[in-house]
Design an enzyme around this catalytic site. Structure first.
Site, short mmCIF file in Angstrom:
data_model
loop_
_atom_site.label_atom_id
_atom_site.label_comp_id
_atom_site.label_asym_id
_atom_site.label_seq_id
_atom_site.Cartn_x
_atom_site.Cartn_y
_atom_site.Cartn_z
N GLY A 66 0.82 -1.20 0.00
CA GLY A 66 0.00 0.00 0.00
C GLY A 66 0.85 1.25 0.00
N ASP A 115 -11.16 6.28 7.30
CA ASP A 115 -10.80 5.58 6.05
C ASP A 115 -11.50 4.23 5.99
OD1 ASP A 115 -9.63 5.27 3.59
OD2 ASP A 115 -7.69 4.61 4.36
#
Length: 525
Positions: A230, A349
């Protein structure tokens, strides 16, 4: 080791061949002993010696004494490799009363040169090759030899380097596998107990292992394989004391994210079945590199996003995933009062890739790197210092058009609820109704590109007020109908009108109780 000896033998063989070629070529360019007459050095006994690239010569010339008589003169000696002199070895196309020949075939070779003035009418020497061409050929041979030697040496060095790297890698791989095998049989954790028992016994707050253990854990972990990447870094499956763990390795540029997430995971009373279990945080490195470790529980099913792409769900599986995810988010949002209470936390998130699926078919909330805390004593919002603000596809309307009140903590919780409604839509798509199931897709997949910009999302969500499509067939199912109502209320353009996570938890909890009363519930860990 046998392979290394074989490579060494090949290297010696190649170098031996190169040495033989060099010696052979050197014999062709050695100095020559030539016959000389007249000799200008009286100590040479009728001979002279050329330089390494010189030649022997013999010359005949005719000079006129009178109109009827000519004098023949013969000379022998050594030529030096000067262009103007070498030209004399090559007969001209114009007849002359002299002839000169050169040779390099052996000692005193100029004694045996055939000098006849008839050759003056020929365009080329008898042997068909001029001395200049011979020397040019010698230079080209030398250049070719140097090129061959250079390429060969380069290839040898390359092969040795590749062999060294290969055998070093194999040795490290064997060592890593042995460590992994050894770790499978470690008995650091007493029989009948698990890693979770060790954490619960040693850390009353439920915030991981004791700090003294965390500061040494990185050296004891064996990384098995990479399971994800990521923006922050990379996630690995690891082994520690015989149990599987997940190791989140942050880039050194993401030190603030690592520190922030570590700080949030160590919040008192944060531990919950539906929040990813924190084990430890540590820094591993030397003087030249540093790795920031965040060690958590390992869940082999991976993220909810991956799980939905691989599995179709029945009604009970859908409800267990949705309800457990709401339980985890509700625990984050709620504030626990007391001497050692827990502050309210907003995730910021929420998406299917940040929710993990446990072995028993329930969810847990992960990735707290962007989370914010509410400090009730000062009525302030503790916001992370990094500039990231979440995933664009899941951003609420007030975040996209920058109208959110960032000083009011409820605004962050309401933004979480909008994102959670999109996750519920993803889960509902994979529920089988009447033998039909939809493909797993991201929200707004049919309206925006794969990596949408802020402007793309603002146009769809804020201006056109589009929401993910709900198929009509969902309204004909008892449980999906409730799911549709819940997710629709989460998408409300007005943040204050959205459901709270506690309300969703209770609504979905009643559905779970209803379905458990008619069907056998899944086995929990």
């Amino acid at each position: 080791m046998a392979d290394l000896r074989l490579v060494g033998c090949k290297i010696y063989s190649v170098w031996g061949t190169l040495l033989f070629v060099l010696l052979f070529y050197a014999s062709e360019v050695r100095a020559l002993l030539c016959y000389c007459h007249p000799c200008y050095n009286s100590d040479t006994n009728g001979t002279c010696k050329t330089s390494d690239t010189g030649a022997c010569y013999a010359s005949k010339s005719l000079s006129s004494i009178d109109e009827n008589e000519e004098l023949e003169t013969l000379t022998w000696g050594c030529f030096e490799p000067v262009e103007e002199i070498l030209l004399q070895c090559t007969p001209s196309n114009v007849p002359h009363k002299w002839v000169t020949k050169c040779c390099k075939e052996g000692e005193l070779c100029n004694l045996y040169l055939n000098l006849t003035l008839a050759e003056l009418d020929l365009d080329l020497p008898d042997d068909g090759t001029s001395d200049r061409e011979q020397r040019a050929e010698s230079v080209s041979k030398l250049a070719l030899l140097i090129s061959i030697v250079s390429v060969t040496v380069f290839l040898i060095v390359l092969l040795v380097a590749i062999a060294f790297i290969y055998f070093r890698y194999k040795r490290q791989e064997l060592r890593r596998r042995q460590l992994l095998v050894d770790s499978e049989h470690e008995t650091f954790i007493p029989p009948g107990q698990s890693l979770h028992h060790l954490i619960d016994e040693s850390s009353g707050s439920g915030s991981g292992l004791p700090l003294i253990v965390q500061r040494t854990i990185a050296k004891q972990i064996t990384l098995v394989r990479s399971i994800g990447k990521g923006r922050f870094g990379e996630v690995w499956k690891g082994k520690w004391r015989g149990e599987n763990v997940a190791v989140k390795i942050f880039f050194t540029t993401e030190e603030q994210s690592w520190f922030r997430e570590t700080e949030l995971y160590q919040t008192v009373l944060l531990r919950h079945d539906n929040i990813l279990g924190f084990i430890a945080a540590d820094i591993k490195g030397t003087g030249s590199w540093t790795q920031l470790y965040l060690i958590t529980d390992y869940h082999e099913n991976g993220s909810l996003y991956d799980y939905l792409h691989l599995h179709a769900l029945d009604t009970s599986e859908m409800l267990y995933l949705a309800h457990s995810a709401s339980c985890g988010l509700s625990h984050l949002h709620v504030e626990i009062f007391g001497t050692r209470g827990k502050p309210a936390i907003a995730h910021r998130d929420i998406k299917s890739k940040n929710i993990l699926v446990r072995k028993n078919g329930t969810c847990c909330i992960a990735d707290l790197g962007l989370a914010v805390r509410y400090v009730s004593e000062t009525n302030e919002v503790d916001v992370a210092s990094n500039t990231r603000c979440g995933t664009r596809r899941y951003m609420s309307p007030e975040v996209l058009d920058e109208t959110m009140n960032k000083n009011h903590f409820d605004s962050y919780k309401q933004a979480d609820m909008y994102s959670f409604g999109l996750v519920l839509w993803e889960i509902a798509r994979r529920c089988v109704i009447g033998g039909i199931v939809h493909d797993a897709e991201l929200p707004y997949y049919d309206y925006v590109p794969q990596d949408p910009s802020i402007e793309d999302m603002r146009k769809i969500v804020c201006i056109e007020r589009i929401r993910p499509t709900i198929p009509d067939v969902w309204y004909h199912d008892e449980y999906l109908k409730v799911m549709c109502r819940v997710m629709s209320e989460c998408w409300n353009p007005s943040p204050a009108a959205r459901l709270t996570c506690l309300r969703i938890k209770k609504t979905l909890g009643r559905l779970v109780e209803s379905i458990e009363s008619t069907t056998k519930p899944p086995k929990h860990q």
